[in-house]
Design a protein around this motif. Sequence first.
Motif, PDB file in Angstrom:
ATOM      1  N   ALA A  69       0.826  -1.209   0.000  1.00 21.12           N
ATOM      2  CA  ALA A  69       0.000   0.000   0.000  1.00 21.12           C
ATOM      3  C   ALA A  69       0.860   1.258   0.000  1.00 21.12           C
ATOM      4  O   ALA A  69       0.506   2.262  -0.633  1.00 21.12           O
ATOM      5  CB  ALA A  69      -0.926  -0.004   1.215  1.00 21.12           C
ATOM      6  N   LEU A  70       2.007   1.241   0.692  1.00 20.16           N
ATOM      7  CA  LEU A  70       2.898   2.397   0.688  1.00 20.16           C
ATOM      8  C   LEU A  70       3.417   2.694  -0.718  1.00 20.16           C
ATOM      9  O   LEU A  70       3.636   3.854  -1.079  1.00 20.16           O
ATOM     10  CB  LEU A  70       4.084   2.156   1.620  1.00 20.16           C
ATOM     11  CG  LEU A  70       3.859   2.420   3.107  1.00 20.16           C
ATOM     12  CD1 LEU A  70       5.111   2.061   3.897  1.00 20.16           C
ATOM     13  CD2 LEU A  70       3.466   3.858   3.371  1.00 20.16           C
ATOM     14  N   SER A  71       3.595   1.651  -1.513  1.00 17.76           N
ATOM     15  CA  SER A  71       4.101   1.835  -2.871  1.00 17.76           C
ATOM     16  C   SER A  71       2.999   2.218  -3.854  1.00 17.76           C
ATOM     17  O   SER A  71       3.295   2.548  -5.001  1.00 17.76           O
ATOM     18  CB  SER A  71       4.776   0.547  -3.356  1.00 17.76           C
ATOM     19  OG  SER A  71       5.842   0.200  -2.502  1.00 17.76           O
ATOM     20  N   ALA A  72       1.742   2.171  -3.428  1.00 21.39           N
ATOM     21  CA  ALA A  72       0.621   2.416  -4.343  1.00 21.39           C
ATOM     22  C   ALA A  72       0.520   3.873  -4.765  1.00 21.39           C
ATOM     23  O   ALA A  72      -0.226   4.204  -5.683  1.00 21.39           O
ATOM     24  CB  ALA A  72      -0.692   1.983  -3.698  1.00 21.39           C
ATOM     25  N   VAL A 146       1.216   8.079   5.671  1.00 21.65           N
ATOM     26  CA  VAL A 146       1.275   8.643   4.317  1.00 21.65           C
ATOM     27  C   VAL A 146       1.221  10.170   4.354  1.00 21.65           C
ATOM     28  O   VAL A 146       1.917  10.851   3.609  1.00 21.65           O
ATOM     29  CB  VAL A 146       0.128   8.082   3.459  1.00 21.65           C
ATOM     30  CG1 VAL A 146       0.028   8.833   2.135  1.00 21.65           C
ATOM     31  CG2 VAL A 146       0.334   6.597   3.208  1.00 21.65           C
ATOM     32  N   PHE A 147       0.395  10.724   5.263  1.00 26.57           N
ATOM     33  CA  PHE A 147       0.255  12.175   5.353  1.00 26.57           C
ATOM     34  C   PHE A 147       1.150  12.779   6.440  1.00 26.57           C
ATOM     35  O   PHE A 147       0.933  13.909   6.867  1.00 26.57           O
ATOM     36  CB  PHE A 147      -1.213  12.545   5.571  1.00 26.57           C
ATOM     37  CG  PHE A 147      -2.059  12.334   4.352  1.00 26.57           C
ATOM     38  CD1 PHE A 147      -2.131  13.296   3.363  1.00 26.57           C
ATOM     39  CD2 PHE A 147      -2.741  11.142   4.171  1.00 26.57           C
ATOM     40  CE1 PHE A 147      -2.888  13.091   2.227  1.00 26.57           C
ATOM     41  CE2 PHE A 147      -3.502  10.924   3.037  1.00 26.57           C
ATOM     42  CZ  PHE A 147      -3.579  11.903   2.060  1.00 26.57           C
ATOM     43  N   SER A 261      -5.897  -4.804  -9.000  1.00 30.97           N
ATOM     44  CA  SER A 261      -5.215  -6.030  -9.422  1.00 30.97           C
ATOM     45  C   SER A 261      -3.698  -5.898  -9.332  1.00 30.97           C
ATOM     46  O   SER A 261      -3.006  -6.844  -8.924  1.00 30.97           O
ATOM     47  CB  SER A 261      -5.629  -6.395 -10.848  1.00 30.97           C
ATOM     48  OG  SER A 261      -5.337  -5.336 -11.745  1.00 30.97           O
ATOM     49  N   ASP A 262      -3.160  -4.724  -9.717  1.00 30.86           N
ATOM     50  CA  ASP A 262      -1.709  -4.525  -9.629  1.00 30.86           C
ATOM     51  C   ASP A 262      -1.232  -4.575  -8.184  1.00 30.86           C
ATOM     52  O   ASP A 262      -0.175  -5.137  -7.872  1.00 30.86           O
ATOM     53  CB  ASP A 262      -1.314  -3.190 -10.260  1.00 30.86           C
ATOM     54  CG  ASP A 262      -1.532  -3.166 -11.761  1.00 30.86           C
ATOM     55  OD1 ASP A 262      -1.536  -4.257 -12.351  1.00 30.86           O
ATOM     56  OD2 ASP A 262      -1.701  -2.070 -12.324  1.00 30.86           O
ATOM     57  N   LEU A 263      -2.022  -3.960  -7.295  1.00 27.39           N
ATOM     58  CA  LEU A 263      -1.679  -3.979  -5.881  1.00 27.39           C
ATOM     59  C   LEU A 263      -1.752  -5.394  -5.329  1.00 27.39           C
ATOM     60  O   LEU A 263      -0.910  -5.796  -4.515  1.00 27.39           O
ATOM     61  CB  LEU A 263      -2.622  -3.058  -5.104  1.00 27.39           C
ATOM     62  CG  LEU A 263      -2.350  -2.896  -3.607  1.00 27.39           C
ATOM     63  CD1 LEU A 263      -0.971  -2.323  -3.367  1.00 27.39           C
ATOM     64  CD2 LEU A 263      -3.422  -2.016  -2.971  1.00 27.39           C
ATOM     65  N   GLN A 330       8.668   6.665  -1.605  1.00 22.25           N
ATOM     66  CA  GLN A 330       8.046   7.899  -2.072  1.00 22.25           C
ATOM     67  C   GLN A 330       8.929   8.670  -3.061  1.00 22.25           C
ATOM     68  O   GLN A 330       8.460   9.604  -3.714  1.00 22.25           O
ATOM     69  CB  GLN A 330       7.733   8.814  -0.881  1.00 22.25           C
ATOM     70  CG  GLN A 330       6.894   8.174   0.208  1.00 22.25           C
ATOM     71  CD  GLN A 330       5.570   7.642  -0.301  1.00 22.25           C
ATOM     72  OE1 GLN A 330       4.734   8.393  -0.794  1.00 22.25           O
ATOM     73  NE2 GLN A 330       5.364   6.335  -0.202  1.00 22.25           N
ATOM     74  N   THR A 331      10.196   8.279  -3.179  1.00 18.33           N
ATOM     75  CA  THR A 331      11.132   9.014  -4.036  1.00 18.33           C
ATOM     76  C   THR A 331      11.415   8.294  -5.349  1.00 18.33           C
ATOM     77  O   THR A 331      11.519   8.921  -6.403  1.00 18.33           O
ATOM     78  CB  THR A 331      12.464   9.249  -3.287  1.00 18.33           C
ATOM     79  OG1 THR A 331      12.200   9.901  -2.036  1.00 18.33           O
ATOM     80  CG2 THR A 331      13.414  10.116  -4.108  1.00 18.33           C
TER      81      THR A 331
END
Length: 564
Positions: A69-72, A146-147, A261-263, A330-331
């Motif tokens: 989820a962090l990479s989404a 995330v925020f 689906s990708d996640l 995130q980078t």
Amino acid sequence: MGRNILASSLQNASFSIVFQIFCRCITFAINAFIVRNVGRDVLGITNVRLLLLESTLLFLSKEAIFRAALSAKHNKQCNWAQLINQLWITVPVCFALSIPCLYIWLNWLSTVEDNFYDQYRFGCFAIAFACVIELTAEPPIFISQVFCFVKLKVVMDTAHIFIRSCVFITIVLLNKNITIYAFGIAQIISASTIIIGNYLFFYLYIPRLLKYRNELKRVDDKYELRKSYGNNYENMDDFPFNSVKDMLPAVLPNSNSPFNSDLQTLIFSFAKQGVLKQVLTEGEKYVMSISPVLTFSEQATYDVVNNMGSLAARFIFRPIEDSSYFYFTQTIARDIDLSNQNSDKVKEAGLVLSYVCKTVTSIGLLGFIFGQSYSGTVLLLYGGKDFVEGGLPEVLLRWHCLAIVLLAINGITEGYMFATNTSKEIDTYNYYMAFFSVAFLMLSYQLTNWIGPVGFILANCCNMAFRISYSLYYIRNQFKAIKQNPLTNFLPGPLFLTILIACGFICKISEAYFRDRSVMYHIIIGILCTGISLLTWSFENRQLLRTGMARYRERKTSLTGETN
């Protein structure tokens, strides 16, 4: 997004280090109390067997989903509704896993003495229940990360450990014969604290954010409005939630499918990897629990020494690893070559990787060198003469100091690799992880039968050496396309290493002469040598420190300008 990911990652790491110190101090105090007043057998049951159950359930239930989820963020086809639904899957997954795990813990693992069995049975069910209800707080926890609600995380983690400790100690002081009951009750109450605290924060925060947005559209004097509200509502235009109800599953609109689906593909890749990583992380505890190679008393001794030996990993390396992983996700985008990404971001990520590796490796070497002279002193002050009798705890802690160096390098390099791997690369690495896992378990079992508890540490060192080699190979190949190599300067300089070795010899002489005569003099010499080593590192890396201070001043000036 308007958030400064690097600054938030650094702030999160700093707060996490402080929290880990606070947490470990409390845990050490509790463990010392149990060792001195209740007995090592109880400590072995709670800290090895029951905490292994908690670690297994939480890691297998949420690790893959949370990391994916962090990479989404880089997947524009994946919306918040799908992320929230995915995070809620952790609850039924944990419940489903708890059924076979409870059966295994109660029937298959090495037996618990009859006088502890009823308490042990209650503790197993209490741990499983606490894990299931704790995962209902995953959506707000994920949103806060995330925020960049760093302070919320610190407050919640602190409240969690503080309430758990207070409940546990209170019950034990009333009746030392129900220590395992107290442990289970404390776990349930502290899990409830996490749920209430996280949801309550957003219940109060979201209406105030909406009010701020509405008033911002109507007024001309933005300064007075910002002053009255503070900085907590700046740069939050992309915050997508209008109510706490939006954090429940299948509530947000405009979702063509409840899941992405990708996640899902990325989650399955992380899940396969997660099982192997869990075996590698907690392998010695699984071997202890499945095979009676050590008694509960010996397990408790190993666990206490293991906790001390991994102080740097828990206090410093783990928070830095988590924050670095968040920064890299995130980078740098997955599935895109570095040559096709923003060159400034890629260059910054390479420098951050190099600087962080150098810093944690230096810390690991400090722990290794000074641990050879102060292991016995620390254990004597912690557990008393009875605890260090026989010399086994001191030998274990000295070997742990070797593992600290490998932990330092492995945590960052492997964290970067996991943050930037594609799904295909993760699947490929899973085969290597399977080999590492099998080799680690075989080495752990065989070496422990040959040389006792030290075998666990040696097996772990071999395992980490394999993983470090693969991670370094991956990093070098990934950056080769842009002709940059973060590994060039990731080790400490020669001046620092020379001074460190000299200080190590001085401390060994001090141990031989002063430890039995005056522990205080021995400690003072260690403090002076540590100070000299740190000053040498600071001098040798003065350019790095100047860069860090400049970034800090820029960040502080930026925040001051926004306020004004």
